[in-house]
Design a protein around this motif. Sequence first.
Motif, PDB file in Angstrom:
ATOM      1  N   LEU A   1       4.118   1.855 -15.820  1.00 45.26           N
ATOM      2  CA  LEU A   1       5.542   1.546 -15.699  1.00 45.26           C
ATOM      3  C   LEU A   1       6.141   2.177 -14.443  1.00 45.26           C
ATOM      4  CD1 LEU A   1       6.725   1.906 -19.410  1.00 45.26           C
ATOM      5  CD2 LEU A   1       6.447  -0.190 -18.091  1.00 45.26           C
ATOM      6  N   THR A   2       5.766   3.428 -14.166  1.00 49.36           N
ATOM      7  CA  THR A   2       6.291   4.099 -12.970  1.00 49.36           C
ATOM      8  C   THR A   2       5.836   3.387 -11.704  1.00 49.36           C
ATOM      9  OG1 THR A   2       6.350   6.236 -14.097  1.00 49.36           O
ATOM     10  CG2 THR A   2       6.360   6.262 -11.698  1.00 49.36           C
ATOM     11  N   GLN A   3       4.555   3.037 -11.646  1.00 54.02           N
ATOM     12  CA  GLN A   3       4.017   2.405 -10.442  1.00 54.02           C
ATOM     13  C   GLN A   3       4.497   0.963 -10.285  1.00 54.02           C
ATOM     14  OE1 GLN A   3       0.434   5.419 -11.136  1.00 54.02           O
ATOM     15  NE2 GLN A   3      -0.229   3.325 -10.805  1.00 54.02           N
ATOM     16  N   VAL A   4       4.685   0.266 -11.399  1.00 53.05           N
ATOM     17  CA  VAL A   4       5.242  -1.088 -11.336  1.00 53.05           C
ATOM     18  C   VAL A   4       6.678  -1.034 -10.808  1.00 53.05           C
ATOM     19  CG1 VAL A   4       6.136  -2.941 -12.801  1.00 53.05           C
ATOM     20  CG2 VAL A   4       3.768  -2.221 -13.038  1.00 53.05           C
ATOM     21  N   THR A   5       7.436  -0.037 -11.259  1.00 52.67           N
ATOM     22  CA  THR A   5       8.805   0.125 -10.763  1.00 52.67           C
ATOM     23  C   THR A   5       8.813   0.418  -9.273  1.00 52.67           C
ATOM     24  OG1 THR A   5       9.563   0.936 -12.927  1.00 52.67           O
ATOM     25  CG2 THR A   5      10.927   1.460 -11.015  1.00 52.67           C
TER      26      THR A   5
ATOM     27  N   THR B   1      -3.169  -0.802  -9.864  1.00 54.23           N
ATOM     28  CA  THR B   1      -2.404  -0.303 -11.014  1.00 54.23           C
ATOM     29  C   THR B   1      -2.645  -1.165 -12.249  1.00 54.23           C
ATOM     30  OG1 THR B   1      -0.669   0.658  -9.630  1.00 54.23           O
ATOM     31  CG2 THR B   1      -0.079   0.096 -11.895  1.00 54.23           C
ATOM     32  N   ILE B   2      -2.546  -2.468 -12.080  1.00 48.72           N
ATOM     33  CA  ILE B   2      -2.763  -3.373 -13.215  1.00 48.72           C
ATOM     34  C   ILE B   2      -4.209  -3.292 -13.688  1.00 48.72           C
ATOM     35  CG2 ILE B   2      -2.821  -5.804 -13.901  1.00 48.72           C
ATOM     36  CD1 ILE B   2      -0.392  -6.270 -12.152  1.00 48.72           C
ATOM     37  N   GLY B   3      -5.150  -3.176 -12.736  1.00 49.81           N
ATOM     38  CA  GLY B   3      -6.563  -3.065 -13.113  1.00 49.81           C
ATOM     39  C   GLY B   3      -6.827  -1.838 -13.960  1.00 49.81           C
ATOM     40  N   GLU B   4      -6.224  -0.708 -13.607  1.00 53.44           N
ATOM     41  CA  GLU B   4      -6.417   0.515 -14.394  1.00 53.44           C
ATOM     42  C   GLU B   4      -5.809   0.379 -15.784  1.00 53.44           C
ATOM     43  OE1 GLU B   4      -4.729   3.557 -11.987  1.00 53.44           O
ATOM     44  OE2 GLU B   4      -6.499   3.744 -10.690  1.00 53.44           O
TER      45      GLU B   4
ATOM     46  N   GLU C   1       0.811  -1.215   0.000  1.00 52.70           N
ATOM     47  CA  GLU C   1       0.000   0.000   0.000  1.00 52.70           C
ATOM     48  C   GLU C   1       0.844   1.265   0.000  1.00 52.70           C
ATOM     49  OE1 GLU C   1      -3.618   0.261  -0.047  1.00 52.70           O
ATOM     50  OE2 GLU C   1      -3.057  -1.691  -0.849  1.00 52.70           O
ATOM     51  N   ASN C   2       1.954   1.226   0.702  1.00 55.08           N
ATOM     52  CA  ASN C   2       2.802   2.421   0.822  1.00 55.08           C
ATOM     53  C   ASN C   2       3.704   2.565  -0.409  1.00 55.08           C
ATOM     54  OD1 ASN C   2       3.823   4.712   2.048  1.00 55.08           O
ATOM     55  ND2 ASN C   2       5.407   3.583   3.147  1.00 55.08           N
ATOM     56  N   VAL C   3       3.063   2.543  -1.579  1.00 54.11           N
ATOM     57  CA  VAL C   3       3.786   2.625  -2.854  1.00 54.11           C
ATOM     58  C   VAL C   3       3.323   3.887  -3.575  1.00 54.11           C
ATOM     59  CG1 VAL C   3       4.185   1.526  -5.084  1.00 54.11           C
ATOM     60  CG2 VAL C   3       3.992   0.120  -3.023  1.00 54.11           C
ATOM     61  N   ASP C   4       4.263   4.754  -3.898  1.00 51.74           N
ATOM     62  CA  ASP C   4       3.915   6.019  -4.547  1.00 51.74           C
ATOM     63  C   ASP C   4       3.456   5.797  -5.980  1.00 51.74           C
ATOM     64  OD1 ASP C   4       4.599   7.533  -2.314  1.00 51.74           O
ATOM     65  OD2 ASP C   4       6.710   7.590  -2.902  1.00 51.74           O
ATOM     66  N   ALA C   5       2.323   6.418  -6.316  1.00 51.51           N
ATOM     67  CA  ALA C   5       1.885   6.438  -7.708  1.00 51.51           C
ATOM     68  C   ALA C   5       2.702   7.481  -8.468  1.00 51.51           C
ATOM     69  CB  ALA C   5       0.398   6.753  -7.781  1.00 51.51           C
TER      70      ALA C   5
ATOM     71  N   PRO D   1      -2.314  15.973  -6.568  1.00 54.88           N
ATOM     72  CA  PRO D   1      -1.901  15.519  -5.230  1.00 54.88           C
ATOM     73  C   PRO D   1      -1.233  14.148  -5.313  1.00 54.88           C
ATOM     74  CG  PRO D   1      -4.157  16.338  -5.204  1.00 54.88           C
ATOM     75  CD  PRO D   1      -3.755  16.239  -6.649  1.00 54.88           C
ATOM     76  N   PRO D   2      -0.253  13.882  -4.446  1.00 54.97           N
ATOM     77  CA  PRO D   2       0.405  12.568  -4.467  1.00 54.97           C
ATOM     78  C   PRO D   2      -0.572  11.470  -4.054  1.00 54.97           C
ATOM     79  CG  PRO D   2       1.098  13.842  -2.548  1.00 54.97           C
ATOM     80  CD  PRO D   2       0.286  14.764  -3.401  1.00 54.97           C
ATOM     81  N   GLU D   3      -0.400  10.283  -4.630  1.00 53.49           N
ATOM     82  CA  GLU D   3      -1.277   9.147  -4.353  1.00 53.49           C
ATOM     83  C   GLU D   3      -0.457   7.918  -3.995  1.00 53.49           C
ATOM     84  OE1 GLU D   3      -5.011   8.716  -6.956  1.00 53.49           O
ATOM     85  OE2 GLU D   3      -3.550   9.636  -8.305  1.00 53.49           O
ATOM     86  N   LYS D   4      -1.130   6.988  -3.342  1.00 49.36           N
ATOM     87  CA  LYS D   4      -0.574   5.659  -3.089  1.00 49.36           C
ATOM     88  C   LYS D   4      -1.474   4.652  -3.793  1.00 49.36           C
ATOM     89  CE  LYS D   4       2.375   7.174   0.140  1.00 49.36           C
ATOM     90  NZ  LYS D   4       3.847   7.106   0.025  1.00 49.36           N
ATOM     91  N   LYS D   5      -0.867   3.719  -4.526  1.00 49.76           N
ATOM     92  CA  LYS D   5      -1.651   2.694  -5.224  1.00 49.76           C
ATOM     93  C   LYS D   5      -0.965   1.349  -5.092  1.00 49.76           C
ATOM     94  CE  LYS D   5      -3.951   5.452  -8.813  1.00 49.76           C
ATOM     95  NZ  LYS D   5      -4.132   5.622 -10.269  1.00 49.76           N
ATOM     96  N   ASN D   6      -1.767   0.316  -4.818  1.00 52.82           N
ATOM     97  CA  ASN D   6      -1.185  -1.023  -4.804  1.00 52.82           C
ATOM     98  C   ASN D   6      -1.115  -1.569  -6.222  1.00 52.82           C
ATOM     99  OD1 ASN D   6      -3.686  -2.582  -5.403  1.00 52.82           O
ATOM    100  ND2 ASN D   6      -4.336  -1.829  -3.391  1.00 52.82           N
ATOM    101  N   ILE D   7      -0.324  -2.602  -6.397  1.00 54.92           N
ATOM    102  CA  ILE D   7      -0.051  -3.137  -7.729  1.00 54.92           C
ATOM    103  C   ILE D   7      -1.302  -3.718  -8.376  1.00 54.92           C
ATOM    104  CG2 ILE D   7       0.670  -5.385  -6.817  1.00 54.92           C
ATOM    105  CD1 ILE D   7       2.120  -3.525  -9.894  1.00 54.92           C
ATOM    106  N   LEU D   8      -2.228  -4.230  -7.566  1.00 51.73           N
ATOM    107  CA  LEU D   8      -3.468  -4.793  -8.127  1.00 51.73           C
ATOM    108  C   LEU D   8      -4.302  -3.706  -8.789  1.00 51.73           C
ATOM    109  CD1 LEU D   8      -4.461  -7.142  -5.156  1.00 51.73           C
ATOM    110  CD2 LEU D   8      -3.428  -7.820  -7.332  1.00 51.73           C
TER     111      LEU D   8
END
Length: 411
Positions: free
Chosen positions: A327-331, A301-304, A185-189, A292-299
Amino acid sequence: MRLSFNMKFNAGLDGILNTQQKMNRAQDQLTKQTRILTPADDPAASAKVLGLDQNLEQVEQFQNNSVLLKNNLALEETVLTNMRTSIDRARVLAIASGNGAYTDSDKQAVAQELKNIQVELLDLMNTRNAEGGYIFSGYQDKTQSYTFNAATGIYEFQGDDGQKALQISPTIALPGNDSGKSVFENVDARLKTTPAAIVSGGATAATVSVTNQSRFDTFYKQTYDSLTPANNDFNVVLTAPSNYEIQRNGASLVPPVTGTFVPDSPIQFNGLTIEISGAAAVPGQVDFSLQPPEKKNILTTIGEFITALEDPTLSIFEFGEAISDTLTQVTSASSKIDSTLSTIGGRVNVLDSVFGTNEDLTINNKSYRADLAEVDYAAAITEITKQEIALEAISATFTKVSGVSLFDYIR
């Protein structure tokens, strides 16, 4: 002094019982493998043995905790390693989907594979340990870590940020799990701007895109104002005859950012590329803001990205933004997993070191305890043999003495 028959009998019986007691004690020492049968045998050594026994039991519990902890960490490491492999595959698919030759059916095929990866990742993120607890749910290990919210289309974390620690030495306790909140969860978008908006003038189109992400990220972190949202608004002001100035919330920047405006010619600004079309754009104004900065989980990100792949109405620019976001969020997600794997490795190293130290302590304590309490087999066997001989001698003497009376002399 007068010797009665009872006195002779009792004296002989006491000798037999005392000798038998000594022999039994030696046999008990041999059977129980200790020379201290009661604290009275050696009060000082008995107290030390009691302390050593307690210490050995404590160390044994520490070692049991270490084994359990290592198994839990090994499970988490395996899960995260498998997730890393799947995320790498998602990255490859995102890059490949940017191929301009891909048709809608090709994108659908990529979307289908990403759906399979998403299902696999969801399953791994909901992994359970041997006790049936969800390893990424923190303290709430009876609650499934991730569930899909059909109303929002987002995969939501259901646990908390707790870490269950186990004591492996008197002063060291190590966590045996990592919460999904910190790992996933603590992953920067991706940091980016809002779409460009034509406020005035005759511009026919305007776009703002991040073309140098690292430079823009640096600018964003130095500039973004969470207290005054208006300070995150930027204006591209076009003035006659053909000039532009980039302002912040209506005020000139320091130093001023100005230049010559040419329609459809990119304007570079801190990692951003701004393009404004239309010969009649001057005078005019185009605005954009820092999102605004966001946090997104990988699930999520892939869904979007799956949604973007399945939407044939997206423009090339919009689809390119979706690829860049992914690509940014996967990294970022990969880096977070790598960081967690690194901390797991560090914990395992400490665990192995402490486990070895505890083994050495156990050996030393058992050796000291043996010196204090263990029976000398040779001495115990000798004592038993000696008491057996003494018992036989006393028994024979007792038989003869108890059979003597005055009538023997009269005869």
